[in-house]
Design an enzyme around this catalytic site. Structure first.
Site, PDB file in Angstrom:
ATOM      1  N   TYR A 149      -8.142   2.937  12.834  1.00 19.16           N
ATOM      2  CA  TYR A 149      -7.013   1.997  12.910  1.00 19.16           C
ATOM      3  C   TYR A 149      -6.274   2.057  14.245  1.00 19.16           C
ATOM      4  O   TYR A 149      -5.957   1.040  14.850  1.00 19.16           O
ATOM      5  CB  TYR A 149      -6.004   2.283  11.794  1.00 19.16           C
ATOM      6  CG  TYR A 149      -6.382   1.782  10.419  1.00 19.16           C
ATOM      7  CD1 TYR A 149      -7.634   1.221  10.172  1.00 19.16           C
ATOM      8  CD2 TYR A 149      -5.480   1.881   9.371  1.00 19.16           C
ATOM      9  CE1 TYR A 149      -7.976   0.773   8.916  1.00 19.16           C
ATOM     10  CE2 TYR A 149      -5.805   1.425   8.097  1.00 19.16           C
ATOM     11  CZ  TYR A 149      -7.060   0.875   7.861  1.00 19.16           C
ATOM     12  OH  TYR A 149      -7.382   0.424   6.626  1.00 19.16           O
ATOM     13  N   HIS A 204      -5.039  -3.825  -3.982  1.00 17.98           N
ATOM     14  CA  HIS A 204      -5.596  -5.001  -4.665  1.00 17.98           C
ATOM     15  C   HIS A 204      -5.013  -5.195  -6.063  1.00 17.98           C
ATOM     16  O   HIS A 204      -5.083  -6.290  -6.620  1.00 17.98           O
ATOM     17  CB  HIS A 204      -7.127  -4.924  -4.715  1.00 17.98           C
ATOM     18  CG  HIS A 204      -7.675  -3.982  -5.739  1.00 17.98           C
ATOM     19  ND1 HIS A 204      -7.893  -2.655  -5.490  1.00 17.98           N
ATOM     20  CD2 HIS A 204      -8.057  -4.189  -7.017  1.00 17.98           C
ATOM     21  CE1 HIS A 204      -8.393  -2.079  -6.562  1.00 17.98           C
ATOM     22  NE2 HIS A 204      -8.502  -2.974  -7.510  1.00 17.98           N
ATOM     23  N   LEU A 206      -1.976  -5.464  -6.723  1.00 16.82           N
ATOM     24  CA  LEU A 206      -0.875  -6.405  -6.595  1.00 16.82           C
ATOM     25  C   LEU A 206      -1.370  -7.843  -6.533  1.00 16.82           C
ATOM     26  O   LEU A 206      -0.572  -8.777  -6.577  1.00 16.82           O
ATOM     27  CB  LEU A 206      -0.042  -6.074  -5.364  1.00 16.82           C
ATOM     28  CG  LEU A 206       0.607  -4.683  -5.373  1.00 16.82           C
ATOM     29  CD1 LEU A 206       1.508  -4.503  -4.172  1.00 16.82           C
ATOM     30  CD2 LEU A 206       1.402  -4.465  -6.659  1.00 16.82           C
ATOM     31  N   ASP A 242      -6.122   8.165  -5.386  1.00 22.81           N
ATOM     32  CA  ASP A 242      -6.799   6.882  -5.300  1.00 22.81           C
ATOM     33  C   ASP A 242      -6.275   5.835  -6.268  1.00 22.81           C
ATOM     34  O   ASP A 242      -6.365   4.650  -6.002  1.00 22.81           O
ATOM     35  CB  ASP A 242      -8.297   7.063  -5.525  1.00 22.81           C
ATOM     36  CG  ASP A 242      -9.049   5.810  -5.125  1.00 22.81           C
ATOM     37  OD1 ASP A 242      -9.084   5.516  -3.913  1.00 22.81           O
ATOM     38  OD2 ASP A 242      -9.545   5.103  -6.007  1.00 22.81           O
ATOM     39  N   HIS A 247      -2.103   2.159  -7.018  1.00 18.67           N
ATOM     40  CA  HIS A 247      -2.252   1.077  -7.994  1.00 18.67           C
ATOM     41  C   HIS A 247      -1.229   1.156  -9.121  1.00 18.67           C
ATOM     42  O   HIS A 247      -0.453   0.227  -9.361  1.00 18.67           O
ATOM     43  CB  HIS A 247      -3.656   1.101  -8.612  1.00 18.67           C
ATOM     44  CG  HIS A 247      -4.768   0.973  -7.630  1.00 18.67           C
ATOM     45  ND1 HIS A 247      -4.634   0.292  -6.441  1.00 18.67           N
ATOM     46  CD2 HIS A 247      -6.055   1.412  -7.657  1.00 18.67           C
ATOM     47  CE1 HIS A 247      -5.792   0.329  -5.787  1.00 18.67           C
ATOM     48  NE2 HIS A 247      -6.651   1.009  -6.503  1.00 18.67           N
ATOM     49  N   ARG A 345     -14.137   0.677 -19.005  1.00 20.51           N
ATOM     50  CA  ARG A 345     -13.393   0.374 -17.800  1.00 20.51           C
ATOM     51  C   ARG A 345     -12.364  -0.695 -18.147  1.00 20.51           C
ATOM     52  O   ARG A 345     -12.724  -1.813 -18.519  1.00 20.51           O
ATOM     53  CB  ARG A 345     -14.323  -0.126 -16.697  1.00 20.51           C
ATOM     54  CG  ARG A 345     -13.584  -0.405 -15.398  1.00 20.51           C
ATOM     55  CD  ARG A 345     -14.513  -0.927 -14.323  1.00 20.51           C
ATOM     56  NE  ARG A 345     -13.770  -1.144 -13.082  1.00 20.51           N
ATOM     57  CZ  ARG A 345     -14.285  -1.672 -11.982  1.00 20.51           C
ATOM     58  NH1 ARG A 345     -15.550  -2.031 -11.963  1.00 20.51           N
ATOM     59  NH2 ARG A 345     -13.557  -1.838 -10.907  1.00 20.51           N
ATOM     60  N   TRP A 596      31.428  25.241 -18.757  1.00 19.55           N
ATOM     61  CA  TRP A 596      32.391  26.116 -18.074  1.00 19.55           C
ATOM     62  C   TRP A 596      31.680  26.822 -16.924  1.00 19.55           C
ATOM     63  O   TRP A 596      30.450  26.917 -16.902  1.00 19.55           O
ATOM     64  CB  TRP A 596      32.949  27.153 -19.044  1.00 19.55           C
ATOM     65  CG  TRP A 596      33.630  26.577 -20.245  1.00 19.55           C
ATOM     66  CD1 TRP A 596      33.044  26.160 -21.402  1.00 19.55           C
ATOM     67  CD2 TRP A 596      35.036  26.347 -20.411  1.00 19.55           C
ATOM     68  NE1 TRP A 596      33.985  25.682 -22.287  1.00 19.55           N
ATOM     69  CE2 TRP A 596      35.236  25.794 -21.701  1.00 19.55           C
ATOM     70  CE3 TRP A 596      36.162  26.562 -19.603  1.00 19.55           C
ATOM     71  CZ2 TRP A 596      36.486  25.448 -22.197  1.00 19.55           C
ATOM     72  CZ3 TRP A 596      37.419  26.231 -20.096  1.00 19.55           C
ATOM     73  CH2 TRP A 596      37.573  25.677 -21.366  1.00 19.55           C
TER      74      TRP A 596
END
Length: 770
Positions: A149, A204, A206, A242, A247, A345, A596
Site C-alpha cells: 500500500y 464487504h 457493510l 478476520d 465484519h 455457512r 463507604w
C-alpha cells in the site's frame, strides 16, 4: 517478494456518449486485477457499475493492473471478463451490447516501474483532450497485499493525481493491520499520501443488503434480552482478526449506536459509532471462548509448507461476550460468534426481546404466529444458510415492520424451512426486490462518494483498540479442539458465567503437558492463613472469585435486612476488582447497597490521589448506586483539608452510627502494604489501633501524609472482612505475617480479627509463593 505495483491506462474503443453529453470521465484502475478477489467479485462489481451508470452522462474506462507479463496477464484477465453476467431481469440483447462495450473499455497492463505513474497521468490527460472530455475523477482499487500500500500510495500521490476540480478515491481492502500498533503505523503512512475523505476502506459486510437495514430497526429495540451475530467466513488471520474485529463489529455498531438525526450523513454515522465504541467495556480473557478445527494443523502444514510437528494456536472458532455501559443497553449481553467447519455457512444478527407473557393454553390451541408466548425476535439475515438470501424477519407477535417498497418485498413463507426452531410462518419476512452482491453495492457507493458504509481511520483505530487487549491476553491460550460437523457442534456450546463466557461441556480431551510443567513445579497450598480461610489463585482468577463472593455476600445481606453496607479500601489493588464488579456482576444489588470508604487521602476529591476519585472512575460511574447511598469521607471542609477543628472524622463516625446498624458493616474490603499497614493505619500509629474512636486522622510515612481512616476496632465489628493481597512485591510481608501473632503496633494488618464476624484472605500465587 512482490515488486512495485504500478497503474497504467490505455483507452480502447468508442465512448458510449457524444462529448457534449458527458458530465465527465471516470478512470477506474483495479490493482491486483488477476487475483482471487478480483476474479470472484470485483470485476463483476465494476461491470454492474457500468450497467447501472451507462446512462448517467459519465464516460468510463476500466484498467486492470498486476505483476504478470502482458500476454499471460491479459489472457487471465479477459478469461474473467468473458464470464461476466447480467442480472436475470436484464434483456439479453442489452446485456450483450453492454458486455461488449465493457470489454472494449477494459485493458490489462503489467505494472513494474515508477515511471508508469507519470505516463498514466499523461495518457489520461492526452486522450481526454483529444476527445474533448473533462475529467471527473479517478478510482484506484487496491486489491493487493497491505505491505504494498505505502509505495503505491506515494506514487499515486506524486505522479497520478487528477487535476484540480477532479476527485481521487482510493479503495483499500482489509486486513488493515493485525493489531492496534500495526494499524496505527499503516494509517500514518497512508495519511502522508491521501486525505481522509479520499480513502474508502472496504468491509464487504457493510455492502450486504440486510446490514444496511439494521439502523432503521435499531431505535425500536428497547427491551432486548440478547443480541447475537454469527458467520463462518474465515481466512488466514484467525477468526477474531478476520471476522469479529471488522465484519461483526461493524454490524454490532449499527445495532447499538444511538440513531443519528440524519442516517445518511457519513460524518454523523461515524461520530455515533465512535461514541458506541467508547461505551463498550474492555475485553478480558474471560470474555471469550476459543476453538480450533481439528484438521487445521495439517491444513497449515500442507498449505504453508510448515514442518510436520508444527502446532498452531490460531483460533478458528470464537465466542465473545461484549457489554455496553450505555443506559439503553445496560445489562444486555451481545454475543459475537464465528467459526470454521461448523454445521452451515450463514451470517446473521439476531435481536431477541424479553418476553414477560404467560400463556395458560398450549400453542396448538392458538394462532402460533401471533401467540405472545412465542419468542419475539428480529433477524437480519445476511445470506447463505437455509434461506440462501438476504432477508429481514420480524416475529408476527412483535410488530409488522415498515419497509421501503421499492427495494424490499414481503416473501412467501415456506413450510419446509425453520429459523431458530420456528417455522417461517411465525415471521413477517422480507427479501430484496433485486438482490445485489455486496461488492456491487460498495462499488456503487464509491462511485457516488458515499462514505457512510466504509471504515474511517478513527473507526478503524477504535476497533483495534477495543480488540487488541483480548488478542494479547489469549495469544498463549491453547484453543479447544473440535472435529467439526453437525454431530459435534455441541462441543462448542458456551454459556454466560460470572460476567464472562465458558464452554458448557468440559473439554473432551486434554492436551498433554501443555506448558511443559513437571510435578516439581507445583507446591501445596494450605486452605488457612493466620487461622482464617485462604483463597488463592492467579490474580485474574482470584479477582473473579472475590467479586463473586462479594456479590453473594451482598445478595445475602439484602435478603436479610434489605440493605448492604460495603466499606472499600483505596490504593491500586482494588481497582481491577472494581472494574470486574462493574463489568461482570449485573446481579449485584447496587440499588440497595451503601458505599463507604475505609480510608481517604487528605486531598480534594477531584485530585488524582483521591481514593474516592479512583472508586468513582472504576466503579461508581458504571453502576446504578443511588446518590444518597454513596458516602465519601469528608476530608475537605471549609476549604481546608483534614483540619481537626472541622471535625470531619466525627461527622463520618456519626453518619456510620446513624445508618449502619450497631456500626457493623456487612463487608469491609482491605488491602495490605509492604510494611504491614492496612486502611490508613500505619505501624506505630498513635491512634486508630485501639480504643473508642471509630474514624481517625492519621499520618502516612509517604505523601500525601495526612489521611482519614476507619479504626481497627470499627473494622473488627464488621460481619465479614476480606483482605486482598496481590503481586510479588507483597511476598515478603505475606511470609512474615504467616509467622507472627497479634502485634498491630508493628504490623496493623495483624490486628484485623473480627470479634463476631468472618475474616477471609484473598492472596494471589505471586504474593503467596513469590
Amino acid at each position: 517478494m512482490l515488486g512495485r505495483v504500478l497503474c497504467m491506462v490505455l483507452f480502447v474503443g468508442a465512448f458510449p456518449f457524444p462529448a457534449e453529453a458527458s458530465q465527465g470521465h471516470i478512470s477506474v484502475v483495479l490493482l491486483g486485477a488477476t487475483g482471487d478477489l478480483a476474479k470472484k467479485y470485483l470485476w463483476q462489481g465494476l461491470f454492474q457499475l457500468y450497467m447501472d451508470q451507462v446512462s448517467s452522462g459519465h464516460s468510463f474506462t476500466f484498467h486492470g493492473a498486476a505483476l504478470a507479463a502482458l500476454e499471460p496477464g491479459q489472457r487471465l484477465m479477459f478469461d474473467v471478463l468473458k464470464k461476466l453476467s447480467c442480472p436475470p431481469d436484464e434483456a439479453p440483447d442489452r446485456c450483450a451490447v453492454l458486455k461488449d462495450q465493457f470489454l472494449k473499455l477494459s485493458q490489462y497492463h503489467q505494472l513494474k516501474t515508477a515511471e508508469n505513474y507519470t505516463a498514466l497521468s499523461r495518457e489520461i490527460e492526452t486522450l481526454l483532450r483529444q476527445e474533448g472530455l473533462k475529467e471527473a475523477g479517478r478510482i484506484f482499487y487496491f486489491s493487493v497485499p497491505p505491505f504494498a500500500y505505502t509505495e503505491i500510495a506515494r506514487h499515486i500521490n506524486s505522479s497520478c493525481r487528477p487535476p484540480a476540480g477532479a476527485w481521487l478515491r482510493v479503495v483499500l481492502e482489509k486486513p488493515f493491520g493485525h493489531d492496534l500498533q500495526s494499524a496505527q503505523q499503516l494509517a500514518a503512512e497512508l495519511t502522508g499520501s491521501f486525505r481522509e475523505e479520499e480513502m474508502y476502506r472496504v468491509d464487504h459486510y457493510l455492502g450486504k443488503q440486510a446490514v444496511a437495514h439494521i439502523l432503521p430497526f435499531r431505535d425500536q429495540n428497547r427491551h432486548v434480552q440478547s443480541v447475537q451475530g454469527r458467520t463462518s467466513f474465515y481466512e488466514q488471520y484467525g477468526v477474531i482478526r478476520d471476522v469479529l474485529q471488522n465484519h461483526l463489529t461493524e454490524a454490532l455498531m449499527f445495532l447499538i449506536m444511538e440513531l443519528p438525526a440524519n442516517v445518511s450523513s457519513a460524518h454523523e454515522v461515524v461520530q455515533h459509532k465512535l461514541q458506541a465504541f467508547q461505551s463498550l467495556w474492555g475485553l478480558e480473557r474471560s470474555s471469550a471462548v476459543l476453538g480450533q478445527y481439528q484438521a487445521y494443523d495439517s491444513q497449515v502444514q500442507e498449505e504453508l509448507q510448515e514442518a510436520r510437528g508444527y502446532v498452531s494456536t490460531t483460533p478458528t472458532f470464537a465466542g465473545v461476550l461484549i457489554c455496553s455501559n450505555s443506559l439503553r443497553w445496560e445489562g444486555v449481553p451481545f454475543l459475537l460468534t464465528s467459526g470454521k467447519a461448523l454445521d452451515e455457512r450463514v451470517g446473521y444478527a439476531r435481536v431477541l426481546f424479553k418476553n414477560r407473557a404467560y400463556c395458560t393454553q398450549s400453542g396448538a390451541l392458538r394462532d402460533a404466529g401471533h401467540s405472545q408466548c412465542k419468542p419475539k425476535q428480529i433477524i437480519f439475515h445476511f445470506g447463505h444458510g437455509a434461506l440462501n438470501t438476504p432477508a429481514v424477519l420480524v416475529s408476527r407477535n412483535l410488530f409488522q415492520p415498515v419497509m421501503p417498497k421499492d427495494s424490499w418485498k414481503e416473501a412467501e413463507a415456506r413450510s419446509d424451512l425453520h429459523v431458530f426452531g420456528q417455522p417461517l410462518s411465525d415471521f413477517y419476512m422480507y427479501s430484496p426486490v433485486k438482490e445485489r452482491d455486496a461488492y456491487s453495492v460498495l462499488i456503487s457507493h464509491i462511485y457516488h462518494g458515499r462514505k457512510d458504509f466504509f471504515i474511517t481511520t478513527e473507526n478503524l483505530l477504535a476497533s483495534w483498540a477495543f480488540w487488541t487487549p483480548l488478542l494479547d491476553s489469549t495469544s498463549r491460550q491453547p484453543p479447544r479442539l473440535y472435529p467439526g460437523g453437525v454431530e459435534n457442534q455441541h462441543l462448542l456450546d458456551f454459556e454466560m458465567v460470572s460476567g464472562g463466557v465458558a464452554f458448557t461441556l468440559a473439554e473432551p480431551a486434554e492436551r498433554l503437558n501443555p506448558r511443559g510443567q513437571m510435578p516439581s513445579d507445583f507446591r501445596a497450598i494450605q486452605s488457612k492463613f493466620r487461622q482464617s480461610p485462604l483463597v488463592s489463585a492467579w490474580a485474574e482468577d482470584l479477582i473473579s472469585q472475590l467479586a463473586s463472593d462479594m456479590e453473594e455476600a451482598a445478595v445475602r445481606s439484602v435478603a436479610r435486612s434489605g440493605q448492604f453496607h460495603l466499606a472499600l479500601s483505596g490504593g491500586s489493588s482494588p481497582m481491577v476488582l472494581f472494574q470486574r464488579l462493574a463489568r461482570h456482576h449485573y446481579g449485584f444489588p447496587w440499588k440497595h447497597t451503601h458505599i463507604w470508604l475505609v480510608d481517604e487521602r487528605c486531598v480534594p476529591l477531584t485530585d488524582s490521589e483521591s481514593n474516592f476519585l479512583g472508586l468513582h472512575r472504576h466503579l461508581l460511574q458504571h453502576v446504578r448506586v443511588p446518590y444518597f447511598n454513596i458516602h465519601p469521607m469528608p476530608v475537605h471542609l471549609n476549604r481546608r483539608l483534614c483540619v481537626e477543628e472541622d471535625r470531619g472524622a466525627e461527622l463520618y463516625a456519626k453518619d456510620i452510627m446513624a445508618l449502619v446498624a450497631n456500626a457493623s458493616f456487612d463487608l469491609v474490603l482491605l488491602g495490605m502494604g509492604t510494611d504491614g499497614h492496612t486502611a490508613s493505619l500505619f505501624p506505630r500509629a498513635e491512634n486508630g489501633l485501639e480504643g473508642a474512636p471509630t474514624v481517625v486522622l492519621t499520618e502516612s510515612p509517604v505523601k500525601p501524609h495526612q489521611r482519614m481512616s476507619l479504626s481497627l476496632p470499627l473494622i473488627n465489628r464488621a460481619r465479614q472482612v476480606f483482605v486482598l493481597v496481590l503481586g510479588k512485591g507483597k511476598h515478603d510481608i505475606t511470609t512474615l505475617l504467616s509467622r507472627v501473632g497479634h502485634e498491630p503496633r508493628k504490623w496493623p494488618i495483624s490486628g484485623v480479627s473480627p470479634s463476631s464476624g468472618q475474616l477471609v484472605w484473598y492472596v494471589d500465587y505471586e504474593a503467596l509463593l513469590g
